[in-house]
Design a protein around this motif. Structure first.
Motif, PDB file in Angstrom:
ATOM      1  N   GLY A  81       0.791  -1.226   0.000  1.00  0.00           N
ATOM      2  CA  GLY A  81       0.000   0.000   0.000  1.00  0.00           C
ATOM      3  C   GLY A  81       0.821   1.273   0.000  1.00  0.00           C
ATOM      4  O   GLY A  81       0.532   2.213  -0.743  1.00  0.00           O
ATOM      5  N   LEU A  82       1.881   1.332   0.823  1.00  0.00           N
ATOM      6  CA  LEU A  82       2.650   2.566   0.912  1.00  0.00           C
ATOM      7  C   LEU A  82       3.503   2.770  -0.336  1.00  0.00           C
ATOM      8  O   LEU A  82       3.655   3.905  -0.805  1.00  0.00           O
ATOM      9  CB  LEU A  82       3.512   2.575   2.172  1.00  0.00           C
ATOM     10  CG  LEU A  82       4.254   3.880   2.466  1.00  0.00           C
ATOM     11  CD1 LEU A  82       3.312   5.080   2.461  1.00  0.00           C
ATOM     12  CD2 LEU A  82       5.007   3.796   3.788  1.00  0.00           C
ATOM     13  N   LEU A  83       4.057   1.699  -0.898  1.00  0.00           N
ATOM     14  CA  LEU A  83       4.790   1.835  -2.158  1.00  0.00           C
ATOM     15  C   LEU A  83       3.852   2.324  -3.253  1.00  0.00           C
ATOM     16  O   LEU A  83       4.213   3.211  -4.036  1.00  0.00           O
ATOM     17  CB  LEU A  83       5.430   0.511  -2.569  1.00  0.00           C
ATOM     18  CG  LEU A  83       6.126   0.506  -3.938  1.00  0.00           C
ATOM     19  CD1 LEU A  83       7.246   1.536  -3.998  1.00  0.00           C
ATOM     20  CD2 LEU A  83       6.642  -0.888  -4.269  1.00  0.00           C
ATOM     21  N   ALA A  84       2.641   1.779  -3.307  1.00  0.00           N
ATOM     22  CA  ALA A  84       1.679   2.231  -4.307  1.00  0.00           C
ATOM     23  C   ALA A  84       1.343   3.701  -4.111  1.00  0.00           C
ATOM     24  O   ALA A  84       1.226   4.465  -5.078  1.00  0.00           O
ATOM     25  CB  ALA A  84       0.404   1.377  -4.233  1.00  0.00           C
ATOM     26  N   LEU A  85       1.211   4.115  -2.864  1.00  0.00           N
ATOM     27  CA  LEU A  85       0.925   5.520  -2.574  1.00  0.00           C
ATOM     28  C   LEU A  85       2.093   6.404  -3.001  1.00  0.00           C
ATOM     29  O   LEU A  85       1.897   7.513  -3.516  1.00  0.00           O
ATOM     30  CB  LEU A  85       0.642   5.680  -1.082  1.00  0.00           C
ATOM     31  CG  LEU A  85      -0.085   6.940  -0.619  1.00  0.00           C
ATOM     32  CD1 LEU A  85      -1.412   7.114  -1.341  1.00  0.00           C
ATOM     33  CD2 LEU A  85      -0.314   6.887   0.888  1.00  0.00           C
ATOM     34  N   ALA A  86       3.321   5.911  -2.819  1.00  0.00           N
ATOM     35  CA  ALA A  86       4.502   6.667  -3.235  1.00  0.00           C
ATOM     36  C   ALA A  86       4.542   6.809  -4.757  1.00  0.00           C
ATOM     37  O   ALA A  86       4.838   7.890  -5.284  1.00  0.00           O
ATOM     38  CB  ALA A  86       5.772   5.976  -2.742  1.00  0.00           C
ATOM     39  N   VAL A  87       4.250   5.723  -5.461  1.00  0.00           N
ATOM     40  CA  VAL A  87       4.229   5.764  -6.931  1.00  0.00           C
ATOM     41  C   VAL A  87       3.172   6.754  -7.407  1.00  0.00           C
ATOM     42  O   VAL A  87       3.423   7.586  -8.287  1.00  0.00           O
ATOM     43  CB  VAL A  87       3.965   4.362  -7.505  1.00  0.00           C
ATOM     44  CG1 VAL A  87       3.718   4.431  -9.019  1.00  0.00           C
ATOM     45  CG2 VAL A  87       5.134   3.433  -7.202  1.00  0.00           C
ATOM     46  N   GLN A  88       1.991   6.688  -6.813  1.00  0.00           N
ATOM     47  CA  GLN A  88       0.914   7.602  -7.183  1.00  0.00           C
ATOM     48  C   GLN A  88       1.321   9.049  -6.901  1.00  0.00           C
ATOM     49  O   GLN A  88       1.083   9.952  -7.717  1.00  0.00           O
ATOM     50  CB  GLN A  88      -0.334   7.252  -6.387  1.00  0.00           C
ATOM     51  CG  GLN A  88      -1.505   8.201  -6.598  1.00  0.00           C
ATOM     52  CD  GLN A  88      -2.724   7.776  -5.799  1.00  0.00           C
ATOM     53  OE1 GLN A  88      -3.523   6.971  -6.266  1.00  0.00           O
ATOM     54  NE2 GLN A  88      -2.867   8.286  -4.583  1.00  0.00           N
ATOM     55  N   SER A  89       1.968   9.285  -5.757  1.00  0.00           N
ATOM     56  CA  SER A  89       2.347  10.641  -5.366  1.00  0.00           C
ATOM     57  C   SER A  89       3.458  11.212  -6.240  1.00  0.00           C
ATOM     58  O   SER A  89       3.522  12.424  -6.458  1.00  0.00           O
ATOM     59  CB  SER A  89       2.794  10.648  -3.902  1.00  0.00           C
ATOM     60  OG  SER A  89       1.736  10.261  -3.043  1.00  0.00           O
ATOM     61  N   MET A  90       4.333  10.359  -6.739  1.00  0.00           N
ATOM     62  CA  MET A  90       5.421  10.827  -7.598  1.00  0.00           C
ATOM     63  C   MET A  90       4.938  11.144  -9.007  1.00  0.00           C
ATOM     64  O   MET A  90       5.609  11.862  -9.752  1.00  0.00           O
ATOM     65  CB  MET A  90       6.546   9.798  -7.640  1.00  0.00           C
ATOM     66  CG  MET A  90       7.329   9.677  -6.338  1.00  0.00           C
ATOM     67  SD  MET A  90       8.067  11.241  -5.777  1.00  0.00           S
ATOM     68  CE  MET A  90       9.354  11.494  -7.022  1.00  0.00           C
ATOM     69  N   GLY A  91       3.783  10.642  -9.386  1.00  0.00           N
ATOM     70  CA  GLY A  91       3.174  11.006 -10.664  1.00  0.00           C
ATOM     71  C   GLY A  91       4.082  10.731 -11.856  1.00  0.00           C
ATOM     72  O   GLY A  91       4.639   9.636 -12.000  1.00  0.00           O
ATOM     73  N   GLU A  92       4.265  11.729 -12.697  1.00  0.00           N
ATOM     74  CA  GLU A  92       5.067  11.557 -13.909  1.00  0.00           C
ATOM     75  C   GLU A  92       6.539  11.322 -13.593  1.00  0.00           C
ATOM     76  O   GLU A  92       7.304  10.875 -14.465  1.00  0.00           O
ATOM     77  CB  GLU A  92       4.918  12.789 -14.808  1.00  0.00           C
ATOM     78  CG  GLU A  92       3.507  12.960 -15.374  1.00  0.00           C
ATOM     79  CD  GLU A  92       3.405  14.160 -16.309  1.00  0.00           C
ATOM     80  OE1 GLU A  92       4.402  14.897 -16.456  1.00  0.00           O
ATOM     81  OE2 GLU A  92       2.315  14.346 -16.887  1.00  0.00           O
ATOM     82  N   ALA A  93       6.967  11.629 -12.379  1.00  0.00           N
ATOM     83  CA  ALA A  93       8.361  11.392 -11.983  1.00  0.00           C
ATOM     84  C   ALA A  93       8.602   9.950 -11.545  1.00  0.00           C
ATOM     85  O   ALA A  93       9.759   9.547 -11.366  1.00  0.00           O
ATOM     86  CB  ALA A  93       8.757  12.340 -10.858  1.00  0.00           C
ATOM     87  N   ALA A  94       7.543   9.157 -11.373  1.00  0.00           N
ATOM     88  CA  ALA A  94       7.697   7.791 -10.865  1.00  0.00           C
ATOM     89  C   ALA A  94       8.616   6.923 -11.722  1.00  0.00           C
ATOM     90  O   ALA A  94       9.455   6.191 -11.172  1.00  0.00           O
ATOM     91  CB  ALA A  94       6.328   7.133 -10.708  1.00  0.00           C
ATOM     92  N   PRO A  95       8.537   6.973 -13.064  1.00  0.00           N
ATOM     93  CA  PRO A  95       9.411   6.100 -13.867  1.00  0.00           C
ATOM     94  C   PRO A  95      10.897   6.378 -13.682  1.00  0.00           C
ATOM     95  O   PRO A  95      11.726   5.481 -13.881  1.00  0.00           O
ATOM     96  CB  PRO A  95       8.963   6.381 -15.307  1.00  0.00           C
ATOM     97  CG  PRO A  95       7.552   6.857 -15.179  1.00  0.00           C
ATOM     98  CD  PRO A  95       7.537   7.653 -13.912  1.00  0.00           C
TER      99      PRO A  95
END
Length: 288
Positions: A81-95
């Motif tokens: 859950g927290l990793l998913a939240l981090a990915v969502q929060s980083m948005g276009e910067a996630a990749p």
């Protein structure tokens, strides 16, 4: 804190299956019941919603999103859950983000490694006691309801560890329950509420496709309350502020959950008996 919503990209069903099947062999620290049930409860009763605090984490990662190659540490987690939240929060910067997930238990480490592989994330998973973590500095550290999982005598060490792993200008984003009075103890849960939840989730598990044998085992774990037994209760706001400041971190934001308290998947307490949830944003300021 923003309304909790599901994150469709999170492989929650796969994470729940992995934990249910493998936690008995992967967990070795008295956390088997907790890790075996957490994701399954999220899947069956909470609609797969994200952990509380989506708006808080997204706001706190504003500066990290601007970096060329952000490094983000996830400091423990019940599941993906927290990793998913981090990915969502980083948005276009996630990749382009280098995610690091560190945990003392092999079950959530395996869940997060699986998610990283499925999504093609730049993710390193580390099986370690967070107090023994040794990695290069990171730009952001995310923690969710983790401070109170440690014994009171180790909480300052935890926050010191976070501070020691932050790059100049880096930020800690931590949410946790906050006690109204100092030294509060965790109250036992109502057996009738535990029984009612076990029955309802057992029915949901069978409808989802769990075998009768597994569903009965699931109910038994929930009836006994799978939360870890060592928990000692939350710190007060004053104790939290003092601990972050003692670690050399500058508190920039202290945010309270407007809903009063957003209950986690295993919480059966009535609203009036829940502690308030708080989010703390603290930064390691660059030397002048």
């Amino acid at each position: 804190f923003a309304t909790q919503r599901p994150m469709p990209f999170e492989p929650l069903e796969e994470a729940a299956k992995l934990a249910w099947e493998q936690a008995p062999s992967l967990c070795g620290l008295g956390c088997m019941a907790y890790h075996r049930t957490w994701s399954m409860v999220r899947l069956l009763s909470a609609g797969g919603v994200a952990p509380a605090g989506a708006g808080f984490y997204s706001y706190g990662l504003t500066d990290a999103r601007k970096l060329e190659t952000p490094r983000v540490l996830i400091s423990g987690g019940a599941d993906t859950g927290l990793l998913a939240l981090a990915v969502q929060s980083m948005g276009e910067a996630a990749p382009r983000t280098e995610f690091i997930y560190a945990d003392i238990c092999a079950t959530p480490v395996a869940q997060n490694a699986m998610m990283g592989d499925m999504m093609g994330l730049k993710l390193t998973t580390i099986l370690t006691d967070i107090l023994a973590l040794e990695i290069p500095p990171v730009d952001a550290i995310l923690s969710h309801s983790f401070i109170s999982f440690l014994q009171r005598t180790k909480r300052q060490d935890l926050i010191n560890t976070w501070a020691n792993h932050l790059a100049p200008g880096g930020v800690v984003l931590a949410t946790t329950g906050v006690a109204r009075t100092q030294g509060n103890a965790r109250k036992p849960k109502d057996p009738a509420r535990l029984e009612d939840r076990a029955r309802r989730l057992g029915e949901a598990a069978r409808a989802w496709g769990m075998s009768d044998v597994d569903a009965a085992a699931f109910e038994a774990l929930l009836r006994d309350d799978p939360m870890p037994r060592h928990l000692e209760g939350n710190w007060t706001e004053a104790e939290l502020r003092a601990a972050f400041e003692a670690a050399g971190l500058t508190l920039e934001l202290v945010a309270f959950d407007a809903a009063g308290s957003t209950a986690g998947p295993l919480n059966v307490r009535p609203q009036k008996d829940r502690n308030q949830r708080i989010g703390l944003q603290a930064r390691m300021l660059a030397a002048p």
